[in-house]
Design a protein around this motif. Structure first.
Motif, PDB file in Angstrom:
ATOM      1  N   GLY A 165       0.740  -1.282  -0.081  1.00  0.00           N
ATOM      2  CA  GLY A 165       0.085   0.078  -0.072  1.00  0.00           C
ATOM      3  C   GLY A 165       0.795   1.406   0.073  1.00  0.00           C
ATOM      4  O   GLY A 165       0.392   2.419   0.463  1.00  0.00           O
ATOM      5  N   ARG A 166       2.242   1.341  -0.468  1.00  0.00           N
ATOM      6  CA  ARG A 166       2.875   2.231  -0.377  1.00  0.00           C
ATOM      7  C   ARG A 166       3.208   2.925  -1.753  1.00  0.00           C
ATOM      8  O   ARG A 166       3.225   2.118  -2.855  1.00  0.00           O
ATOM      9  N   GLU A 167       3.109   4.357  -1.924  1.00  0.00           N
ATOM     10  CA  GLU A 167       3.561   5.042  -3.099  1.00  0.00           C
ATOM     11  C   GLU A 167       4.317   5.916  -2.877  1.00  0.00           C
ATOM     12  O   GLU A 167       4.512   6.850  -1.960  1.00  0.00           O
ATOM     13  N   LEU A 168       5.661   6.047  -3.415  1.00  0.00           N
ATOM     14  CA  LEU A 168       6.844   6.692  -3.318  1.00  0.00           C
ATOM     15  C   LEU A 168       6.543   8.105  -3.733  1.00  0.00           C
ATOM     16  O   LEU A 168       6.004   8.298  -4.841  1.00  0.00           O
ATOM     17  N   PRO A 169       6.893   9.350  -3.178  1.00  0.00           N
ATOM     18  CA  PRO A 169       7.027  10.569  -3.724  1.00  0.00           C
ATOM     19  C   PRO A 169       8.138  10.403  -4.843  1.00  0.00           C
ATOM     20  O   PRO A 169       8.846   9.597  -4.847  1.00  0.00           O
ATOM     21  N   GLU A 170       8.166  11.349  -5.761  1.00  0.00           N
ATOM     22  CA  GLU A 170       9.044  11.512  -6.776  1.00  0.00           C
ATOM     23  C   GLU A 170      10.643  11.461  -6.294  1.00  0.00           C
ATOM     24  O   GLU A 170      11.462  10.833  -7.096  1.00  0.00           O
TER      25      GLU A 170
END
Length: 661
Positions: A126-131
């Protein structure tokens, strides 16, 4: 920010654990071990920016496969393998993407945060990394689904290494916590400067410190021992080959633990600023060290006089000695080093320096010249509003930036114990009175440690926690973490271990409290002596006066026993180098603890109406206190010399006053 992931409640986790244990089960499937229910998040030091539980713990058993790409360098791969073997893996296989997969019970992926397999692994939690993760940043997710896996993503090798250091703290025997972490440091420079007077650290001390810095995510070590003749008094002379071999060892050790080895050369006691031959000698010595693999350099100009020149040529070039003239001469020297040496080597970082005026917030002709003439790229150290300030605030840092005309690197003179006001002291208090928000104002934070290297880790670990994430910093939490580290959680800096010995950790915290006091230059306290003991003694006095003497004596006697037994527990469970450095204070604590036990025995005898026994116990307590007061520091290991201090102003006062209670 991380994307959200539904968290299981502790109650649901416990129910699932009960169901799993009641089903009879059997051996784990070949795809991986059973998940291990758990709740909450383990303590990680330095405190991560974000850490959240995302599921059950992962089991660690049998064969574990680690898949790495180039962002995971050799030290990171070796560390990952060590951690997993400590956790219970029988075999750890390390391979690169594209090679044949192993039949493993657990898979660990360490790689570039933009790699598709890393992105998929983080999304599974469930993780979305920042740019951008930020310099030295990393993301980690450990999920115990049908195919248990740990994923660590980073954009540079330091971030991958720090991700594995966090994995070490998420690991306990047989399991890895089911959590997700996104993290990066607040301050770009975090470390220690060996800048004290007195006996320098041994070569082994330095090797051990550099390993510890890797554990603590400190990235800088400044080599500047005042009593190394080739650093200061004989700065022009090349290091003899045996000494230079040790410097090479330190450079290699620093590289293994992602620490920048900063070589400092301090010419101010004898340099002729206007003499090109002297400047060339300085540049040649720096070049010899650069050729050995150093990329970071400092020219400290602290603790020298600007009331006289070292040569007649400087008076001709800069005029009579003065603050203003010294500022011009030093700016010229530092600018030459930056432009002729640093700029000539693209792999060398901007120059660092410590100026002759290195504290306070007052402007001066010296600071004005430095502000106006010094190359803006030179990174300048500052000790706070005082050589040893009582506290350091964001307002102080902003004011200092205005005075110096640049963002500053904090040289924090704590826990250093080389000044007269620190005679007989071991500085084992928490890293405290540094204001959250300094990470927005400073270029970094390096502490000046004690002659006693291993004991310095107590404050160093607190400083590491603060410099990494000052907004979430808790001095007491970091203090307890230091006790745990020395009680068995140490890794690269000593014998490996995943869990602290609770008896050793408790004994260390008692001892830390006795050595809590920290003085400013005149010897007065900015951290109070023995606050835990002082609080207990206050409670005892209150209960004694209120007539609840039996309970008061039981409580005090219990803590007196903890003091009396702490030295032996520390000798048995703490690292040998910590014990050796602290031995005079441990020996004195032995005696003070026995003196306090004799005091409580005397008070009990008095409460029971046995005056003769009470007098005998009080006399014994006084004799033990006298012996404790005669224990002195080791001249081979400390500066300045003097009687060892243990909870002075608290313990000694109580023992002296008890016969009159």
């Amino acid at each position: 920010m991380f994307g959200r992931f539904p968290r299981r409640t502790a109650a649901l986790v416990l129910v699932l654990g009960a169901v799993a244990s009641g089903c009879g089960g059997g051996p784990p499937e070949p795809s991986g071990p059973e998940s291990l229910p758990a709740s909450g998040t383990p303590q990680v030091t330095p405190q991560p920016r974000e850490i959240e539980r995302v599921g059950d713990d992962l089991g660690v058993t049998g064969k574990v496969e680690v898949v790495v790409d180039p962002v995971a360098d050799g030290p990171t791969r070796e560390l990952a393998e060590q951690v997993l073997r400590m956790a219970g893996a029988d075999e750890v296989v390390v391979r690169e993407p594209g090679e044949r997969a192993e039949d493993a019970s657990l898979r660990v992926r360490i790689g570039d945060s933009e790699s598709p397999s890393v992105v998929r692994g983080l999304q599974a939690a469930g993780r979305e990394l920042p740019e951008q993760l930020g310099p030295e940043g990393y993301a980690l997710a450990a999920t115990a689904d049908a195919d248990p896996q740990v994923v660590i993503g980073a954009q540079e090798s330091a971030g991958a290494y720090y991700g594995v250091q966090t994995l070490r703290q998420l690991t306990s025997p047989g399991r890895i916590a089911g959590v997700a972490v996104q993290d990066s440091p607040k301050m770009p420079v975090r470390g220690a400067i060996e800048g004290f007077y007195g006996p320098p650290w041994s070569h082994q001390d330095r090797l051990d410190q550099l390993a510890f810095y890797g554990d603590a995510k400190l990235n800088s070590y400044v080599y500047a021992p005042k009593d190394d003749p080739y650093h200061r008094e004989r700065w022009r002379e090349p290091y003899p080959e045996p000494e230079f071999d040790q410097v090479r060892d330190l450079i290699a050790q620093a590289g293994r633990h992602h620490v920048k080895f900063t070589f400092a050369l301090s010419p101010g006691t004898s340099i002729c600023y206007s003499d090109d031959a002297d400047v060339r000698a300085l540049l040649d010595k720096l070049e010899a060290v650069r050729a050995a693999g150093v990329h970071d350099f400092s020219i400290p100009l602290d603790d020298i006089s600007y009331t006289s020149w070292n040569c007649a040529g400087d008076e001709r070039a800069y005029g009579p000695p003065s603050q203003e003239a010294a500022g011009r001469a030093q700016a010229d020297l530092l600018n030459r080093v930056q432009r002729e040496f640093v700029d000539a080597h693209p792999d060398v970082s901007p120059l660092q320096t410590v100026s002759t005026e290195y504290s306070d917030l007052d402007d001066s002709p010296y600071k004005q010249r430095i502000r106006e003439q010094l190359d803006e790229r030179v990174l300048m150290m500052w000790t706070g509003d005082g050589v040893i300030p009582e506290r350091i605030t964001t307002d102080d840092a902003r004011a200092a930036e205005q005075v110096w005309g640049r963002r500053l690197l904090l040289w924090d003179n704590y826990p250093v114990n080389d000044f007269d006001g620190s005679e007989g002291r071991l500085m084992l208090g928490p890293y405290a009175e540094r204001e959250p928000g300094l990470g927005d104002e400073l270029a970094g934070d390096v502490v000046n440690p004690m002659n006693q290297a291993a004991a310095s880790k107590v404050v160093e670990l607190g400083a590491a926690d603060f410099a990494w994430n000052d907004e979430d910093f808790d001095p007491q939490r970091a203090w307890r973490a230091a006790a745990d580290y020395l009680a068995g959680q140490r890794f690269a800096g000593g014998d490996p271990g995943l869990r602290a010995n609770p008896d050793t950790a408790a004994a260390l915290l008692v001892f830390f409290d006795l050595e809590h006091m920290a003085p400013v230059a005149n010897g007065s306290a900015w951290l109070p002596p023995a606050p835990e003991l002082a609080g207990r003694l206050d409670e005892f006095r209150s209960a004694w006066e209120d007539g609840d003497r039996d309970q008061a004596l039981r409580d005090l006697d219990e803590y007196a026993q903890r003091i009396a037994t702490a030295p032996e527990r520390i000798r048995a469970g703490a690292p040998a180098d910590f014990v050796a450095g602290a031995e005079p204070w441990l020996r004195a604590t032995d005696l003070w603890g026995d003196s306090l036990l004799a005091t409580t025995a005397g008070l009990r005898a008095r409460a029971d109406g046995n005056a003769q026994r009470a007098d005998g116990q009080f006399a014994r307590a006084g004799q033990l206190a006298d012996r404790a007061g005669q224990v002195r520091t080791d001249p081979e290991a400390s500066r300045p010399q003097g009687p060892v201090r243990v909870a002075d102003g608290v313990l000694d006062v109580f023992i002296a006053q008890a016969p009159q209670m």
